[in-house]
Design an enzyme around this catalytic site. Structure first.
Site, PDB file in Angstrom:
ATOM      1  N   TYR A 140       0.802  -1.211   0.000  1.00 21.31           N
ATOM      2  CA  TYR A 140       0.000   0.000   0.000  1.00 21.31           C
ATOM      3  C   TYR A 140       0.843   1.274   0.000  1.00 21.31           C
ATOM      4  O   TYR A 140       0.337   2.349  -0.312  1.00 21.31           O
ATOM      5  CB  TYR A 140      -0.934   0.025   1.221  1.00 21.31           C
ATOM      6  CG  TYR A 140      -1.994  -1.050   1.218  1.00 21.31           C
ATOM      7  CD1 TYR A 140      -2.128  -1.941   0.154  1.00 21.31           C
ATOM      8  CD2 TYR A 140      -2.862  -1.192   2.281  1.00 21.31           C
ATOM      9  CE1 TYR A 140      -3.094  -2.928   0.162  1.00 21.31           C
ATOM     10  CE2 TYR A 140      -3.837  -2.180   2.297  1.00 21.31           C
ATOM     11  CZ  TYR A 140      -3.946  -3.041   1.234  1.00 21.31           C
ATOM     12  OH  TYR A 140      -4.911  -4.022   1.230  1.00 21.31           O
ATOM     13  N   LYS A 190       4.070 -15.556   2.271  1.00 20.55           N
ATOM     14  CA  LYS A 190       4.076 -16.306   1.005  1.00 20.55           C
ATOM     15  C   LYS A 190       5.531 -16.546   0.631  1.00 20.55           C
ATOM     16  O   LYS A 190       6.013 -16.203  -0.448  1.00 20.55           O
ATOM     17  CB  LYS A 190       3.337 -15.514  -0.080  1.00 20.55           C
ATOM     18  CG  LYS A 190       3.028 -16.318  -1.342  1.00 20.55           C
ATOM     19  CD  LYS A 190       2.078 -17.476  -1.091  1.00 20.55           C
ATOM     20  CE  LYS A 190       1.735 -18.170  -2.423  1.00 20.55           C
ATOM     21  NZ  LYS A 190       0.959 -19.415  -2.209  1.00 20.55           N
ATOM     22  N   ASP A 222      -2.275 -18.799   1.787  1.00 18.38           N
ATOM     23  CA  ASP A 222      -3.388 -19.562   1.237  1.00 18.38           C
ATOM     24  C   ASP A 222      -3.877 -20.616   2.225  1.00 18.38           C
ATOM     25  O   ASP A 222      -5.084 -20.818   2.396  1.00 18.38           O
ATOM     26  CB  ASP A 222      -3.047 -20.186  -0.112  1.00 18.38           C
ATOM     27  CG  ASP A 222      -1.618 -20.687  -0.205  1.00 18.38           C
ATOM     28  OD1 ASP A 222      -0.911 -20.686   0.816  1.00 18.38           O
ATOM     29  OD2 ASP A 222      -1.200 -21.085  -1.299  1.00 18.38           O
ATOM     30  N   ASP A 246      -5.247  -7.267   5.647  1.00 17.18           N
ATOM     31  CA  ASP A 246      -6.459  -6.623   5.180  1.00 17.18           C
ATOM     32  C   ASP A 246      -7.473  -7.667   4.722  1.00 17.18           C
ATOM     33  O   ASP A 246      -8.651  -7.639   5.103  1.00 17.18           O
ATOM     34  CB  ASP A 246      -6.098  -5.679   4.024  1.00 17.18           C
ATOM     35  CG  ASP A 246      -7.232  -4.737   3.652  1.00 17.18           C
ATOM     36  OD1 ASP A 246      -8.335  -4.850   4.238  1.00 17.18           O
ATOM     37  OD2 ASP A 246      -7.029  -3.884   2.772  1.00 17.18           O
ATOM     38  N   ASP A 250     -10.940  -9.326   7.011  1.00 21.56           N
ATOM     39  CA  ASP A 250     -12.293  -9.254   6.464  1.00 21.56           C
ATOM     40  C   ASP A 250     -12.910 -10.654   6.377  1.00 21.56           C
ATOM     41  O   ASP A 250     -14.106 -10.835   6.632  1.00 21.56           O
ATOM     42  CB  ASP A 250     -12.279  -8.604   5.080  1.00 21.56           C
ATOM     43  CG  ASP A 250     -12.110  -7.095   5.155  1.00 21.56           C
ATOM     44  OD1 ASP A 250     -12.024  -6.563   6.279  1.00 21.56           O
ATOM     45  OD2 ASP A 250     -12.059  -6.451   4.095  1.00 21.56           O
TER      46      ASP A 250
END
Length: 355
Positions: A140, A190, A222, A246, A250
């Site tokens: 970001y 990852k 994952d 993020d 959620d």
């Protein structure tokens, strides 16, 4: 105690849920003899409308001079046509950078599970996890970024970059939190693909040596997404980079039943930033149906972390728990007999007064 806060109601349903959180804070202040010194400013799209910029100068000055900032939500489709560097949502990134709130705490517990949760009761049994999301680095904020070219030659770039210092400081927040909980950190990455994740894993491992009583496990993002659905009670503290946190937080909101129920605290510098994790939801703004419990829970976190008022924070949280248990629910949580945003806020405020 004098509770000095900067209030940024923001956009969409932000002003509605902030009003209910302030109602709860008012009840707390009256019950415990505190005084409230709250300064309110437009922010995001409302700042753009009122002052010509998403993060007005007056709001910026106040944010650096109070111990706590309470935010509603940011974003309005009226401004979606603006180029990326002029969008009001950038005000939120600027705010996080300004106060160096590099650690975002997002708790999910079975105490705040609604009847609307799609999960079976046995899956939710014992769920008590804390997502610690790095908030001021990663994809970001990385440079270079932007869109270039025209027509069929258009291309876009975002840069995923982390310095080991950024990883180290948020890792310590996670390990400190785990030390006061069930003493387990799950670091999400990852590392099988990304160099930034390889560094993330190395630094998290190095930090773990300073916390011998806390168990560290590494998990690819994952798999973490799957385990969060299959075995959510297996997590204690989940440590993540900005983008992964993020998305996963959620996803975790569905354990509770609605994105509107999750609170958050962003810490690191001298000022704490508190906000529900949901967005501005412009499609339901002004209808009185937004769920205020995430905002009210964020107010409890503000009392706990910025003002060290644990008794007051727990009373607010018990108010939210009682509202859920007694069926005082907004339309996102029930199909029948839904309460309005204000009715939920009134119930919790009354509980605080009488609790």
């Amino acid at each position: 105690m004098k509770l000095e806060i900067t209030v940024l109601p923001g956009d969409g349903v932000g002003p509605e849920v902030v009003a209910e959180a302030m109602k709860a804070l008012g009840a707390i202040a009256k019950k415990f003899g505190h005084t409230i010194d709250a300064k309110e400013f437009p922010f995001g799209s409302s700042g753009l409308d009122a002052k010509g910029k998403g993060f007005p100068d007056e709001a910026r000055e106040s944010c650096t001079s109070t111990p706590a900032i309470f935010l509603g939500a940011v974003g309005d489709p009226r401004h979606d046509h603006l180029p990326p560097n002029e969008r009001p949502e950038l005000a939120l990134l600027a705010l996080r950078r300004l106060i160096e709130s590099y650690a975002n705490l997002r708790p999910v517990t079975s105490q705040f599970v609604s009847p609307a949760s799609p999960f079976k009761a046995h899956v939710l049994q014992g769920v008590d996890l804390l997502i610690v999301r790095e908030l001021t680095g990663g994809l970001y904020f990385g440079e270079p970024r932007g869109v270039s070219g025209e027509g069929k030659d258009r291309e876009a770039v975002n840069t995923l970059r982390y310095h080991m210092g950024e990883i180290e400081r948020v890792s310590r927040v996670a390990f400190e939190a785990a030390g006061k909980r069930r003493k387990k950190v799950t670091s999400v990455d990852k590392a099988n693909v990304l160099e930034t994740s390889k560094l993330w894993r190395e630094v998290a491992t190095e930090v773990s040596r300073d916390y011998p009583d806390v168990t560290l496990e590494h998990m690819l993002v994952d798999r973490a997404a799957m385990e969060l659905i299959a075995h959510p009670a297996s997590f204690d503290v989940m440590l993540t980079a900005n983008l992964f946190g993020d998305i996963l937080s959620d996803e975790a909101s569905m354990l509770a039943g609605s994105l509107g129920m999750l609170p958050s605290a962003s810490l690191g510098g001298g000022t704490g930033l508190y906000e529900p994790v949901h967005g501005s939801a412009p499609d339901i703004a002004g209808k009185g149906i937004a769920n205020p419990t995430g905002a009210i829970g964020s107010m409890a976190m503000m009392l706990r972390y910025s003002f060290e008022l644990e008794e007051e924070a727990r009373l607010v949280e018990r108010g939210v728990e009682t509202a859920l248990r007694e069926g005082v629910l907004t339309a996102d949580l029930t199909a029948d007999g839904a309460s309005t945003t204000a009715e939920v806020g009134d119930f919790i405020a009354d509980f605080i007064k009488n609790g």
